[in-house]
Design an enzyme around this catalytic site. Structure first.
Site, PDB file in Angstrom:
ATOM      1  N   TYR A   1      39.955  69.071  51.828  1.00  0.00           N
ATOM      2  CA  TYR A   1      38.868  70.054  51.831  1.00  0.00           C
ATOM      3  C   TYR A   1      37.521  69.355  51.624  1.00  0.00           C
ATOM      4  CZ  TYR A   1      35.605  73.426  49.825  1.00  0.00           C
ATOM      5  OH  TYR A   1      34.479  74.163  49.543  1.00  0.00           O
TER       6      TYR A   1
ATOM      7  N   LYS B   1      34.497  69.069  54.431  1.00  0.00           N
ATOM      8  CA  LYS B   1      33.179  69.650  54.145  1.00  0.00           C
ATOM      9  C   LYS B   1      32.084  68.593  54.259  1.00  0.00           C
ATOM     10  CE  LYS B   1      32.133  73.252  52.631  1.00  0.00           C
ATOM     11  NZ  LYS B   1      31.610  74.484  53.289  1.00  0.00           N
TER      12      LYS B   1
END
Length: 379
Positions: A160, A164
């Site tokens: 994640y 990002k």
């Protein structure tokens, strides 16, 4: 489509936790706003009714059901838009989502949205990034009151966080890209701390665990592992302010291509102590110390990760914790938002007292409902 006089905003994830607050503040505070568009996989009808009441006849509302990977929906949603606020993303720190799905949504979806925005002459593009694009790294090196100039080295463990960061850098490097109409797009990214507030599913998860545990909250972080969470309303306000700055001829030269940490006056405390601050008025308590030594927690997490790895060819087993999650929850990691204040006049809209009261009041309003729901599941 006929051009519209005034600002036309597209908010991705506009029906979500942060997106709802961004949308409401835009309608309340942007006098030049003529139209708001929401792109989300789920459109909540009660939220639409709230927006309609806020917007009245002054502002047009449009809803697009879909996500950022859908080219056809993006083309329709971006046509005639002047400004994009991209809050949508796939969030996962447990391992529920595959690396491929996280990359597909967070990186390729953001790339497709940005490319479509450029094709459609969108003037400004605000990206909701995260403090987790910085760390903590796998060693758990601390940061105390860091700012945008701090260099923090080390590998990010969560996919994640990696996706990002990749999306953030992609968007920032396109700042100043020439649009078909001869103008240039302005891009910017905001890196909020852990966001809390009404409708936070993370806070809800901790509330449920506390109910199951006899109104005793689970301590997953040491008291000295200080972080500085930020209230959702203040993060939304930062988005509104930076979007406003990107329309100013002088300020857009300053904020364009930059990222900013977003904090407020929420006291520095551990993640677990934030839960207690928000829920102590509801009768919840919390132990002073971790239930077991930190080293033992890491060892158990390692064993569980090995079990998940060995079972992978046969079944998908996702442990409730992992070593990097333990590191994140137990690393001192605090930042300041002085640069945001200097560059686009960001001052938190809601004080800690107001933020705490609003969040606790929301939790109190749903407490009995959560108790009843969990009792039904257990029986």
């Amino acid at each position: 489509m006929m051009p519209v006089a005034g600002d036309v905003y597209l908010i991705t994830g506009g029906s979500g936790f942060l997106g709802q607050e961004v949308t409401k503040l835009l309608i309340e505070e942007n006098r030049d706003l003529s139209e708001v568009r929401i792109l989300d996989r789920k459109i909540q009808q009660d939220f639409v009714e709230t927006l309609q009441a806020l917007a009245g006849s002054r502002i047009k509302l449009m809803m697009f059901k879909g996500d950022v990977r859908d080219k056809e929906v993006l083309q329709k949603a971006c046509q005639g838009v002047t400004d994009v606020i991209h809050t949508a993303s796939a969030i996962d720190i447990w391992g529920n989502l595959s690396k491929e799905e996280l990359e597909d949504v967070n990186v390729e979806g953001s790339r497709l949205l940005l490319e479509t925005s450029i094709q459609q002459n969108v003037k400004s593009f605000v990206y909701t990034s995260s403090v987790e694009v910085v760390g903590p790294n796998v060693r758990g090196d601390p940061i105390c009151n860091g700012d945008e100039d701090v260099v923090y080295l080390g590998k990010l463990k969560f996919w994640y966080s990696r996706t990002k960061y990749t999306a953030e850098q992609l968007i920032l490097t396109m700042n100043g890209c020439l649009l078909p109409n001869g103008e240039r797009i302005v891009t910017c990214a905001l890196r909020p701390m852990f966001i809390y507030g009404e409708n936070s599913r993370f806070i809800l998860r901790h509330l449920d665990k506390g109910i199951i545990n006899g109104d005793v909250l689970w301590r997953s972080s040491r008291k000295q592992a200080l972080v500085n969470p930020v209230y959702v309303g203040n993060v939304a306000w930062a988005h509104v302010l930076v979007a406003r700055a990107m329309k100013d001829q002088d300020k857009k030269k300053i904020v364009g291509g930059k990222f900013y940490y977003i904090t407020d006056d929420t006291p520095h405390m551990s993640y677990s102590d934030l839960d207690h601050e928000l829920m102590s008025s509801l009768g919840f308590t919390i132990p002073e110390k971790l239930s077991m030594p930190l080293l033992l927690m890491y060892f158990i997490a390692f064993i569980l990760e090995m079990v998940a790895f060995l079972l992978r060819p046969f079944i998908k087993y996702v442990p409730k914790t992992n070593r990097h999650l333990i590191t994140m929850l137990n690393t001192k990691f605090t930042f300041t938002s002085h640069k945001a204040r200097n560059d686009f006049d960001y001052i938190p809209r809601y004080s800690w007292e107001v933020a705490k009261n609003k969040t606790s009041t929301w939790l109190a309003s749903i407490l009995q409902q959560r108790r009843d729901s969990l009792n039904k599941k257990q029986h």
